[in-house]
Write a protein that holds these residues in place. Structure first.
Motif, short mmCIF file in Angstrom:
data_model
loop_
_atom_site.label_atom_id
_atom_site.label_comp_id
_atom_site.label_asym_id
_atom_site.label_seq_id
_atom_site.Cartn_x
_atom_site.Cartn_y
_atom_site.Cartn_z
N ALA A 11 2.31 0.04 -7.92
CA ALA A 11 2.73 0.38 -6.56
C ALA A 11 1.55 0.85 -5.72
CB ALA A 11 3.82 1.45 -6.59
N GLY A 12 0.67 1.65 -6.32
CA GLY A 12 -0.51 2.12 -5.59
C GLY A 12 -1.44 0.98 -5.21
N ILE A 13 -1.66 0.04 -6.14
CA ILE A 13 -2.51 -1.12 -5.84
C ILE A 13 -1.89 -1.97 -4.73
CG2 ILE A 13 -3.39 -3.30 -6.80
CD1 ILE A 13 -3.69 -1.76 -9.49
N LEU A 14 -0.58 -2.19 -4.81
CA LEU A 14 0.09 -2.97 -3.76
C LEU A 14 0.04 -2.25 -2.41
CD1 LEU A 14 3.19 -4.36 -5.67
CD2 LEU A 14 1.23 -5.65 -4.82
N PHE A 15 0.17 -0.93 -2.44
CA PHE A 15 0.10 -0.16 -1.20
C PHE A 15 -1.28 -0.28 -0.55
CE2 PHE A 15 -0.70 3.87 1.06
CZ PHE A 15 0.31 3.80 2.00
N LEU A 16 -2.32 -0.17 -1.37
CA LEU A 16 -3.67 -0.34 -0.85
C LEU A 16 -3.90 -1.76 -0.32
CD1 LEU A 16 -5.72 1.67 -3.50
CD2 LEU A 16 -5.14 2.36 -1.16
N GLY A 17 -3.31 -2.73 -1.02
CA GLY A 17 -3.41 -4.11 -0.55
C GLY A 17 -2.71 -4.32 0.77
N SER A 18 -1.57 -3.65 0.96
CA SER A 18 -0.85 -3.78 2.23
C SER A 18 -1.64 -3.14 3.37
CB SER A 18 0.55 -3.16 2.13
OG SER A 18 0.47 -1.76 2.03
N ILE A 19 -2.32 -2.03 3.08
CA ILE A 19 -3.17 -1.41 4.10
C ILE A 19 -4.30 -2.36 4.50
CG2 ILE A 19 -4.83 0.46 4.52
CD1 ILE A 19 -2.99 2.27 2.90
N ALA A 20 -4.89 -3.03 3.50
CA ALA A 20 -5.95 -3.99 3.79
C ALA A 20 -5.41 -5.15 4.65
CB ALA A 20 -6.55 -4.53 2.50
N LEU A 21 -4.20 -5.58 4.37
CA LEU A 21 -3.59 -6.64 5.17
C LEU A 21 -3.32 -6.17 6.60
CD1 LEU A 21 -1.17 -8.24 2.55
CD2 LEU A 21 -3.23 -9.28 3.53
N PHE A 22 -2.88 -4.93 6.76
CA PHE A 22 -2.66 -4.39 8.11
C PHE A 22 -3.98 -4.34 8.89
CE2 PHE A 22 1.25 -2.08 6.40
CZ PHE A 22 2.14 -2.93 7.03
N ILE A 23 -5.05 -3.93 8.21
CA ILE A 23 -6.36 -3.84 8.87
C ILE A 23 -6.84 -5.22 9.30
CG2 ILE A 23 -8.81 -3.30 8.45
CD1 ILE A 23 -7.82 -0.95 6.71
N ASN A 24 -6.55 -6.23 8.50
CA ASN A 24 -6.98 -7.60 8.81
C ASN A 24 -5.99 -8.34 9.72
OD1 ASN A 24 -9.36 -7.44 7.34
ND2 ASN A 24 -8.32 -7.98 5.45
N SER A 25 -5.09 -7.62 10.35
CA SER A 25 -4.12 -8.15 11.31
C SER A 25 -3.12 -9.13 10.69
CB SER A 25 -4.83 -8.83 12.49
OG SER A 25 -5.63 -7.90 13.16
N LEU A 26 -2.83 -8.99 9.41
CA LEU A 26 -1.79 -9.79 8.75
C LEU A 26 -0.58 -8.88 8.52
CD1 LEU A 26 -4.07 -11.63 6.19
CD2 LEU A 26 -3.04 -12.60 8.24
N VAL A 27 0.07 -8.53 9.62
CA VAL A 27 1.11 -7.51 9.60
C VAL A 27 2.32 -7.94 8.79
CG1 VAL A 27 2.66 -6.13 11.04
CG2 VAL A 27 0.35 -6.57 11.80
N SER A 28 2.80 -9.17 8.97
CA SER A 28 4.00 -9.59 8.26
C SER A 28 3.77 -9.61 6.74
CB SER A 28 4.48 -10.95 8.75
OG SER A 28 3.50 -11.93 8.50
N ALA A 29 2.63 -10.09 6.31
CA ALA A 29 2.31 -10.07 4.87
C ALA A 29 2.16 -8.63 4.39
CB ALA A 29 1.04 -10.86 4.60
N GLY A 30 1.59 -7.77 5.21
CA GLY A 30 1.45 -6.36 4.85
C GLY A 30 2.79 -5.67 4.67
N ILE A 31 3.74 -6.03 5.54
CA ILE A 31 5.08 -5.43 5.43
C ILE A 31 5.75 -5.87 4.12
CG2 ILE A 31 7.41 -5.45 6.42
CD1 ILE A 31 6.05 -5.49 9.18
N TRP A 32 5.64 -7.16 3.77
CA TRP A 32 6.24 -7.66 2.54
C TRP A 32 5.62 -7.00 1.31
CZ3 TRP A 32 10.76 -9.63 2.34
CH2 TRP A 32 11.27 -10.35 3.40
N ILE A 33 4.32 -6.85 1.31
CA ILE A 33 3.64 -6.21 0.18
C ILE A 33 4.02 -4.72 0.12
CG2 ILE A 33 1.38 -5.62 -0.81
CD1 ILE A 33 2.11 -8.56 -1.05
N LEU A 34 4.18 -4.08 1.27
CA LEU A 34 4.60 -2.68 1.30
C LEU A 34 6.01 -2.53 0.74
CD1 LEU A 34 3.65 0.12 2.23
CD2 LEU A 34 4.78 -0.33 4.41
N LEU A 35 6.91 -3.45 1.10
CA LEU A 35 8.26 -3.42 0.55
C LEU A 35 8.25 -3.65 -0.96
CD1 LEU A 35 10.26 -5.34 3.30
CD2 LEU A 35 10.32 -2.90 2.81
N LEU A 36 7.39 -4.54 -1.41
CA LEU A 36 7.27 -4.79 -2.85
C LEU A 36 6.76 -3.55 -3.58
CD1 LEU A 36 7.55 -6.93 -5.07
CD2 LEU A 36 5.18 -7.56 -4.63
N SER A 37 5.81 -2.85 -2.99
CA SER A 37 5.32 -1.61 -3.62
C SER A 37 6.43 -0.56 -3.64
CB SER A 37 4.08 -1.09 -2.91
OG SER A 37 4.39 -0.55 -1.65
N GLY A 38 7.26 -0.53 -2.61
CA GLY A 38 8.40 0.40 -2.59
C GLY A 38 9.40 0.09 -3.70
#
Length: 171
Positions: A11-38
């Motif tokens: 979950a921590g790795i996925l959360f960090l990955g979602s933050i990286a996706l948000f920073i790179n302007s890939l918001v929809s992918a970041g949201i899906w990865i964040l939900l997966l970490s949840g």
């Protein structure tokens, strides 16, 4: 079944990955990865086999619930709340199969481990009362029935409590 600490690491790795996706302007992918970490965090607190077994119990498919509970190899490795609900579900399954000694053992272990909801505690004690009644132990059945009455604040079990009281009067 994934070990409980490994779930938090994933979950921590996925959360960090979602933050990286948000920073790179890939918001929809970041949201899906964040939900997966949840989802991994949720399964840390709620065992997936218990959740599936609860679903089958609600649908009155006790055989399927028993199969799901049978997949749990070592309930002692669960968090205390998960372990309590594992034994609670096992007790319901065994009571449905008319194996009263196993059901009694599981319900006592669930109460000892610590069921969180008062309603679940009341159901466990009501089942223990019925098991004691089937063994012709009126004193123990009355004890568990009184505890179940105290715990049933929302009056969801009044019909079952009256049924057990009626059986107690016949003994």
């Amino acid at each position: 079944m994934i070990r409980k600490y490994l779930r938090l690491i994933i979950a921590g790795i996925l959360f960090l990955g979602s933050i990286a996706l948000f920073i790179n302007s890939l918001v929809s992918a970041g949201i899906w990865i964040l939900l997966l970490s949840g989802l991994f965090v949720l399964t840390y607190f709620k065992n997936e086999m218990n959740l599936i077994a609860f679903y089958f119990v609600r649908k009155n498919k006790f055989e399927s619930a028993g199969k799901m509970l049978g997949r749990v190899k070592n309930p002692g490795n669960m968090i205390a709340g998960q372990e309590a609900y594992y034994y609670y579900l096992s007790g319901l399954f065994e009571a449905q199969k008319q194996k009263n000694t196993q059901a009694e053992k599981h319900f006592k272990k669930a109460l000892e481990t610590g069921l969180r909801l008062k309603t679940d505690q009341a159901v466990a004690k009501l089942n223990l009362s019925g098991i004691a009644l089937s063994k012709r132990n009126k004193k123990l059945a009355t004890y568990y029935l009184q505890d179940a009455k105290k715990l049933d604040k929302q009056k969801m079990l009044t019909a079952q409590i009256r049924e057990i009281e009626g059986m107690l009067k016949r003994i």
